[in-house]
Design a protein around this motif. Structure first.
Motif, mmCIF file in Angstrom:
data_model
loop_
_atom_site.group_PDB
_atom_site.id
_atom_site.type_symbol
_atom_site.label_atom_id
_atom_site.label_comp_id
_atom_site.label_asym_id
_atom_site.label_seq_id
_atom_site.Cartn_x
_atom_site.Cartn_y
_atom_site.Cartn_z
ATOM 1 N N LEU A 46 0.835 -1.200 0.000
ATOM 2 C CA LEU A 46 0.000 0.000 0.000
ATOM 3 C C LEU A 46 0.869 1.248 0.000
ATOM 4 C CD1 LEU A 46 -3.006 0.935 0.224
ATOM 5 C CD2 LEU A 46 -2.570 1.247 2.667
ATOM 6 N N PRO A 47 0.799 2.045 -1.067
ATOM 7 C CA PRO A 47 1.486 3.343 -1.031
ATOM 8 C C PRO A 47 0.728 4.296 -0.116
ATOM 9 C CG PRO A 47 0.280 3.095 -3.090
ATOM 10 C CD PRO A 47 0.128 1.803 -2.352
ATOM 11 N N ILE A 48 1.452 4.923 0.810
ATOM 12 C CA ILE A 48 0.825 5.852 1.743
ATOM 13 C C ILE A 48 0.805 7.237 1.098
ATOM 14 C CG2 ILE A 48 0.927 6.879 4.026
ATOM 15 C CD1 ILE A 48 0.243 3.885 3.882
ATOM 16 N N VAL A 49 -0.394 7.706 0.834
ATOM 17 C CA VAL A 49 -0.579 8.978 0.137
ATOM 18 C C VAL A 49 -1.224 9.976 1.089
ATOM 19 C CG1 VAL A 49 -1.679 10.140 -1.816
ATOM 20 C CG2 VAL A 49 -0.812 7.805 -2.068
ATOM 21 N N VAL A 50 -0.615 11.158 1.175
ATOM 22 C CA VAL A 50 -1.126 12.227 2.024
ATOM 23 C C VAL A 50 -1.714 13.308 1.123
ATOM 24 C CG1 VAL A 50 -0.618 13.813 3.905
ATOM 25 C CG2 VAL A 50 0.745 11.738 3.622
ATOM 26 N N ASN A 51 -2.944 13.677 1.397
ATOM 27 C CA ASN A 51 -3.600 14.718 0.605
ATOM 28 C C ASN A 51 -3.563 16.041 1.357
ATOM 29 O OD1 ASN A 51 -6.566 16.183 0.183
ATOM 30 N ND2 ASN A 51 -5.543 15.611 -1.708
ATOM 31 N N THR A 52 -3.246 17.109 0.633
ATOM 32 C CA THR A 52 -3.209 18.441 1.234
ATOM 33 C C THR A 52 -3.488 19.483 0.163
ATOM 34 O OG1 THR A 52 -1.900 19.953 2.605
ATOM 35 C CG2 THR A 52 -0.738 18.760 0.871
ATOM 36 N N LEU A 53 -3.689 20.704 0.600
ATOM 37 C CA LEU A 53 -3.940 21.808 -0.326
ATOM 38 C C LEU A 53 -2.614 22.459 -0.710
ATOM 39 C CD1 LEU A 53 -6.205 23.536 -1.682
ATOM 40 C CD2 LEU A 53 -6.047 25.060 0.288
#
Length: 365
Positions: A46-53
């Motif tokens: 699982l690639p750990i993806v962080v979402n932000t603005l």
């Protein structure tokens, strides 16, 4: 005979009554169990993806101001035009600087002639001194005049060079390649040196996207830069359309103590030019790649007072199982701390009335 029949019917009736009560209790217990959906815990990468603005920033921006004053003779570009480095943008009337160049060149030529004459005089007097045809004072005076003439020539050369620079500055070219902003000046306007802002050029290929992450991801950002592995996907503000992909190239040298975040910057080629400076975007930063982790649906993970947990089913009842949250990618979550969960069923989308010990029954989604 009648009494015998009554004695036989009474136990049978009691048996039927007891059987009916048991069936009713079993049916009531089944109806009171909360219906839940479940998912099987499995392992995977699982690639750990962080979402932000984030916000797009020009990789290079220059505001053009004239270095000389004068009448704007020609505007060679239009608003929004993409220009190349060295391309003509504006032409200021060169008449006055050109006249100054001509004057300084004439002065220089005159001083060169004077210098040559004074040097010849000094050379002519030098051998006459030993024969006492001239005095030492006369020779020294001739040499001083030659040195003065030489200094004057150098000063005039500097003046001519300055005038030529001023003349060249009437022709304003693009210092970088990029997109021209909205023009407000037209031919015939008077511009003032170091004051009038003619236009701004933004270089947008490549372009930067600046974003902030919680400081807990600082090590991931450092690893992304050192290993050239920090992939960033940029989406539109609604996270519907992907605009482009880039890599993390810069981390700010200070953590914002007020928000406990660190600012980073990604570089995108921006081919074609879909991103515009100042545009707000959604940023998905791939912090790291997990291998052989326990994977569950995101809506199976619950947050309690003591930390994250999941609901599992034991003896038809819900039971809490504490877990460690490792990261999330979309609707998938990686957990750790409970290896025995592999292959187990966890409750997803837990009902609001669900609590440890609640009777549950599994339904198909």
């Amino acid at each position: 005979m009648m009494r015998l029949r009554q004695s036989l019917l009474l136990p049978a009736a009691m048996l039927l009554l007891l059987t009916g009560c048991a069936d009713h209790q079993q049916h009531h217990s089944k109806d009171s169990a909360l219906p839940v959906e479940t998912a099987v815990v499995h392992t995977g990468d699982l690639p750990i993806v962080v979402n932000t603005l984030g916000q797009a920033v020009a990789s290079h921006s220059v505001t053009i101001t004239p270095q000389v004053s004068g009448i704007l003779q020609n505007v060679a570009v239009h608003s929004g035009q993409v220009v190349q480095k060295g391309q003509l943008l504006f032409q200021i009337d060169p008449a006055t600087p050109a006249a100054q160049v001509a004057e300084d060149r004439a002065n220089l030529q005159g001083e060169i002639a004077q210098e040559q004459y004074d040097e010849a005089q000094a050379k002519a007097y030098a051998p006459l001194l030993s024969k006492e045809y001239v005095t030492r004072q006369t020779v020294q005076q001739a040499e001083a005049q030659a040195n003065t003439a030489a200094a004057t020539v150098e000063a005039d050369r500097a003046a001519l060079q300055a005038a030529q620079i001023t003349l060249a500055e009437t022709r304003i070219t693009a210092p970088i390649s990029g997109s021209v902003g909205i023009l407000s000046l037209k031919s015939g306007n008077l511009v003032t040196a170091n004051s009038t802002q003619l236009v701004t050029i933004n270089q947008i290929q490549p372009i930067y996207v600046q974003f902030s992450l919680p400081e807990t991801y600082l090590n991931d950002l450092h690893a992304a830069i050192s290993q050239h592995s920090g992939q960033v996907q940029v989406w539109d503000e609604n996270h519907h359309s992907r605009i482009g992909t880039g890599t993390v190239t810069v981390i700010d040298n200070t953590v914002n103590t007020a928000s406990a975040t660190v600012t980073a910057r990604a570089t995108l080629s921006n081919q074609p030019a879909r991103l515009w400076p100042g545009e707000y975007v959604q940023v998905d930063f791939t912090a790291r790649q997990l291998h052989d982790a326990l994977i569950i649906p995101a809506n199976a993970l619950q947050q309690g007072v003591s930390g994250p947990f999941v609901y599992i089913i034991k003896d038809h009842k819900a039971a809490m199982q504490p877990v460690q949250f490792l990261g999330q990618n979309g609707n998938r979550v990686a957990i750790a701390g409970a290896k025995h969960l592999l292959g187990a069923q966890v409750i997803v989308g837990a009902p609001t009335r669900l609590h440890p010990g609640s009777a549950v029954r599994v339904i198909k989604p």
